[in-house]
Design an enzyme around this catalytic site. Structure first.
Site, PDB file in Angstrom:
ATOM      1  N   ARG A  87       0.864  -1.173   0.000  1.00 48.88           N
ATOM      2  CA  ARG A  87       0.000   0.000   0.000  1.00 48.88           C
ATOM      3  C   ARG A  87       0.905   1.230   0.000  1.00 48.88           C
ATOM      4  O   ARG A  87       2.113   1.130   0.133  1.00 48.88           O
ATOM      5  CB  ARG A  87      -1.019  -0.004   1.140  1.00 48.88           C
ATOM      6  CG  ARG A  87      -0.667  -0.682   2.417  1.00 48.88           C
ATOM      7  CD  ARG A  87       0.456  -0.018   3.186  1.00 48.88           C
ATOM      8  NE  ARG A  87       0.209   1.417   3.348  1.00 48.88           N
ATOM      9  CZ  ARG A  87       1.134   2.306   3.604  1.00 48.88           C
ATOM     10  NH1 ARG A  87       2.415   1.939   3.719  1.00 48.88           N
ATOM     11  NH2 ARG A  87       0.858   3.582   3.743  1.00 48.88           N
ATOM     12  N   GLY A  88       0.265   2.412  -0.147  1.00 51.18           N
ATOM     13  CA  GLY A  88       1.049   3.631  -0.324  1.00 51.18           C
ATOM     14  C   GLY A  88       1.165   3.891  -1.820  1.00 51.18           C
ATOM     15  O   GLY A  88       1.534   2.984  -2.582  1.00 51.18           O
ATOM     16  N   ALA A  89       0.843   5.123  -2.229  1.00 52.24           N
ATOM     17  CA  ALA A  89       0.686   5.405  -3.665  1.00 52.24           C
ATOM     18  C   ALA A  89       1.903   5.011  -4.514  1.00 52.24           C
ATOM     19  O   ALA A  89       1.770   4.272  -5.504  1.00 52.24           O
ATOM     20  CB  ALA A  89       0.332   6.877  -3.862  1.00 52.24           C
ATOM     21  N   GLN A 110      -1.967   2.354   9.967  1.00 48.27           N
ATOM     22  CA  GLN A 110      -0.674   2.497   9.275  1.00 48.27           C
ATOM     23  C   GLN A 110       0.315   3.310  10.112  1.00 48.27           C
ATOM     24  O   GLN A 110       1.521   3.104  10.025  1.00 48.27           O
ATOM     25  CB  GLN A 110      -0.857   3.188   7.913  1.00 48.27           C
ATOM     26  CG  GLN A 110      -1.535   2.344   6.854  1.00 48.27           C
ATOM     27  CD  GLN A 110      -3.040   2.587   6.797  1.00 48.27           C
ATOM     28  OE1 GLN A 110      -3.656   2.924   7.795  1.00 48.27           O
ATOM     29  NE2 GLN A 110      -3.627   2.410   5.632  1.00 48.27           N
ATOM     30  N   ARG A 118      -7.140  -0.124  -6.952  1.00 47.39           N
ATOM     31  CA  ARG A 118      -7.332   0.948  -5.966  1.00 47.39           C
ATOM     32  C   ARG A 118      -7.452   2.263  -6.751  1.00 47.39           C
ATOM     33  O   ARG A 118      -6.532   2.639  -7.474  1.00 47.39           O
ATOM     34  CB  ARG A 118      -6.179   0.989  -4.946  1.00 47.39           C
ATOM     35  CG  ARG A 118      -6.154  -0.277  -4.077  1.00 47.39           C
ATOM     36  CD  ARG A 118      -5.407  -0.090  -2.786  1.00 47.39           C
ATOM     37  NE  ARG A 118      -6.069   0.778  -1.851  1.00 47.39           N
ATOM     38  CZ  ARG A 118      -5.463   1.297  -0.774  1.00 47.39           C
ATOM     39  NH1 ARG A 118      -4.195   1.037  -0.529  1.00 47.39           N
ATOM     40  NH2 ARG A 118      -6.133   2.083   0.050  1.00 47.39           N
ATOM     41  N   ASP A 163      -1.818  10.790  -2.157  1.00 47.37           N
ATOM     42  CA  ASP A 163      -2.198   9.776  -3.146  1.00 47.37           C
ATOM     43  C   ASP A 163      -2.460  10.393  -4.504  1.00 47.37           C
ATOM     44  O   ASP A 163      -2.371   9.723  -5.534  1.00 47.37           O
ATOM     45  CB  ASP A 163      -3.438   9.012  -2.679  1.00 47.37           C
ATOM     46  CG  ASP A 163      -3.021   7.956  -1.671  1.00 47.37           C
ATOM     47  OD1 ASP A 163      -2.788   8.313  -0.513  1.00 47.37           O
ATOM     48  OD2 ASP A 163      -2.878   6.791  -2.084  1.00 47.37           O
ATOM     49  N   ASN A 204      -5.280  12.329   0.406  1.00 47.82           N
ATOM     50  CA  ASN A 204      -4.395  11.509   1.234  1.00 47.82           C
ATOM     51  C   ASN A 204      -5.261  10.757   2.248  1.00 47.82           C
ATOM     52  O   ASN A 204      -6.488  10.914   2.276  1.00 47.82           O
ATOM     53  CB  ASN A 204      -3.325  12.379   1.918  1.00 47.82           C
ATOM     54  CG  ASN A 204      -2.220  11.540   2.528  1.00 47.82           C
ATOM     55  OD1 ASN A 204      -1.675  10.640   1.871  1.00 47.82           O
ATOM     56  ND2 ASN A 204      -1.874  11.781   3.778  1.00 47.82           N
ATOM     57  N   LYS A 205      -4.616   9.955   3.042  1.00 43.12           N
ATOM     58  CA  LYS A 205      -5.322   9.090   4.000  1.00 43.12           C
ATOM     59  C   LYS A 205      -6.371   9.856   4.789  1.00 43.12           C
ATOM     60  O   LYS A 205      -6.128  10.985   5.223  1.00 43.12           O
ATOM     61  CB  LYS A 205      -4.266   8.477   4.937  1.00 43.12           C
ATOM     62  CG  LYS A 205      -4.797   7.566   6.009  1.00 43.12           C
ATOM     63  CD  LYS A 205      -5.680   6.454   5.505  1.00 43.12           C
ATOM     64  CE  LYS A 205      -5.028   5.592   4.454  1.00 43.12           C
ATOM     65  NZ  LYS A 205      -6.006   4.677   3.777  1.00 43.12           N
TER      66      LYS A 205
HETATM   67  O1  MRU Z   1      -4.486   3.126   2.159  1.00 43.86           O
HETATM   68  P1  MRU Z   1      -3.009   3.356   2.049  1.00 43.86           P
HETATM   69  O2  MRU Z   1      -2.235   2.796   3.192  1.00 43.86           O
HETATM   70  O3  MRU Z   1      -2.487   2.924   0.697  1.00 43.86           O
HETATM   71  O4  MRU Z   1      -2.853   4.932   2.106  1.00 43.86           O
HETATM   72  C1  MRU Z   1      -1.561   5.489   2.019  1.00 43.86           C
HETATM   73  C2  MRU Z   1      -1.536   6.956   2.155  1.00 43.86           C
HETATM   74  O5  MRU Z   1      -2.550   7.605   2.298  1.00 43.86           O
HETATM   75  C3  MRU Z   1      -0.190   7.613   2.024  1.00 43.86           C
HETATM   76  O6  MRU Z   1      -0.121   8.755   2.822  1.00 43.86           O
HETATM   77  C4  MRU Z   1       0.026   8.020   0.560  1.00 43.86           C
HETATM   78  O7  MRU Z   1      -0.210   6.936  -0.290  1.00 43.86           O
HETATM   79  C5  MRU Z   1       1.396   8.532   0.334  1.00 43.86           C
HETATM   80  S1  MRU Z   1       2.610   7.274   0.475  1.00 43.86           S
HETATM   81  C6  MRU Z   1       4.107   7.968   0.090  1.00 43.86           C
END
Ligand code: MRU
Length: 368
Positions: free
Chosen positions: A52-54, A197, A95, A238, A248-249
């Site tokens: 996970r994470g963009a 996270q 996603r 994201d 973002n999250k």
């Molecule tokens: O649902 P996730 O864990 O994929 O969400 C991740 C985030 O929101 C991060 O802050 C974002 O992807 C940036 S990661 C460098």
């Protein structure tokens, strides 16, 4: 590529001819990996949050494209592109919010169109290039963002670290750099319900490096920022829309509102692969809604009575007006808005090749 001494974790690796992912659902209790040999394994791993994470999702997808091309070529060397585009569509739908996913798939697909013969080596070289560029961008953003921090504590949210990227991290790259250069005394990390996270991943990364980290429930954020110890909120993204709005999250928007209310500056750290100039404003960013069981249960145990419902949007949109600084690998944009971003994205070329989505035709691989 030479690694920095504080660049220790890799969530995504290509090894022995397949993709290996650190299973982020199991951290910090267990360090386990999952191997993906096919496109379907890769898509499933993205959907299920193994990775996970963009940026990490985009890099994983690029390697997934290699696996898809390999399978199609084995089936039909003369007509391997038949079905390949549908493969990419299924990968791209895993996603919806992180633009890095579509960005990486488009970059790989454009290259695939021009390949004659076996595509695997050429596509693999491109996937590796996407991966290496991401790490290089994170080093650069770490330097640029850390320069803005001058003592005190920072607050971060979710995990925008090595685990969320090719390595080193975006927001946590800035934190790592600021810590190493003595510009930071403490990190507060929001626990980040419902996937935790912040507690499970950000704290795990920072503890391993001896960077002091204090977890806070999201409900404690206003009180924390009011105390005055935190100088900066530093988060990843994201997707950044053309007017500077940031997805973002979930919880990032509330954090930005609290930060502005209490005079705390707000920094978004994201590579240009996360900037979507085709998306005019944050209202147009699709926000992923995940299942309510993620809120209603924790580690398999119920948290609420049977019959209760839950709403689970996993991202939110922070309006550009609440963002003090956008840090990218190409430079820093203060108080981003549509005019500044349009000029920044068109005039500031990277010192190394980036994708054609933003910068014209993708670079050809130098290997494979
Ligand atoms: O649902 P996730 O864990 O994929 O969400 C991740 C985030 O929101 C991060 O802050 C974002 O992807 C940036 S990661 C460098």
């Amino acid at each position: 590529m030479k690694r920095r001494e504080d660049d220790t974790v890799r969530a995504v690796t290509w090894t022995g001819g397949h993709l290996r992912l650190l299973d982020q659902r199991r951290l910090p209790d267990a360090i386990e990996t999952i191997d993906c040999h096919e496109l379907t394994d890769t898509a499933q791993a993205i959907r299920d949050m193994v990775v996970r994470g963009a940026p990490a999702i985009g890099i994983t997808a690029a390697y997934g494209v290699v696996l898809a091309a390999r399978a199609r070529y084995a089936q039909s060397p003369s007509n391997w592109r038949a079905g390949f585009l549908e493969d990419l569509d299924s990968l791209g739908s895993t996603r919806p919010t992180a633009i890095n996913l579509a960005w990486a798939i488009r970059r790989m697909a454009r290259l695939a169109r021009s390949i004659e013969g076996d595509p695997e080596g050429i596509l693999l070289a491109e996937a590796i290039r996407i991966h290496e560029e991401d790490i290089e961008a994170n080093y650069r953003m770490g330097d640029l963002g850390a320069e803005l921090i001058s003592g005190g504590a920072v607050m971060t949210h979710c995990n925008a670290g090595a685990l969320a990227t090719g390595g080193y991290g975006t927001a946590l790259g800035v934190v790592r750099r600021a810590w190493r250069s003595g510009r930071l005394v403490e990190v507060y990390a929001g626990e980040t319900r419902p996937w935790l996270q912040g507690s499970r991943l950000t704290a795990w990364e920072l503890v391993q490096e001896g960077i002091p980290v204090t977890l806070v429930c999201e409900g404690a954020v206003a009180s924390l920022l009011r105390q005055g110890d935190v100088g900066w909120v530093v988060v990843g993204a994201d997707r950044v829309a053309a007017n500077g709005d940031v997805a973002n999250k979930i919880g990032t928007y509330a954090l930005a509102v609290h930060a502005r209310r209490h005079g705390v500056r707000f920094m978004v750290v994201a590579p240009t692969s996360t900037v979507d100039m085709d998306c005019p404003t944050g209202d147009r960013i699709p926000v992923e809604l995940r299942g309510e069981e993620e809120v209603l249960r924790l580690a398999g145990r119920p948290l609420a009575p049977a019959g209760a419902k839950a709403w689970n949007p996993v991202f939110d949109i922070t309006p550009a007006e609440l963002i003090d600084v956008l840090v990218t690998e190409r430079g820093v944009v203060h108080r981003p808005d549509d005019e500044k971003l349009a000029s920044f994205m068109s005039h500031r070329k990277a010192s190394y090749p980036t994708g054609e989505l933003l910068n014209g035709p993708a670079a050809r691989p130098d290997r494979g």
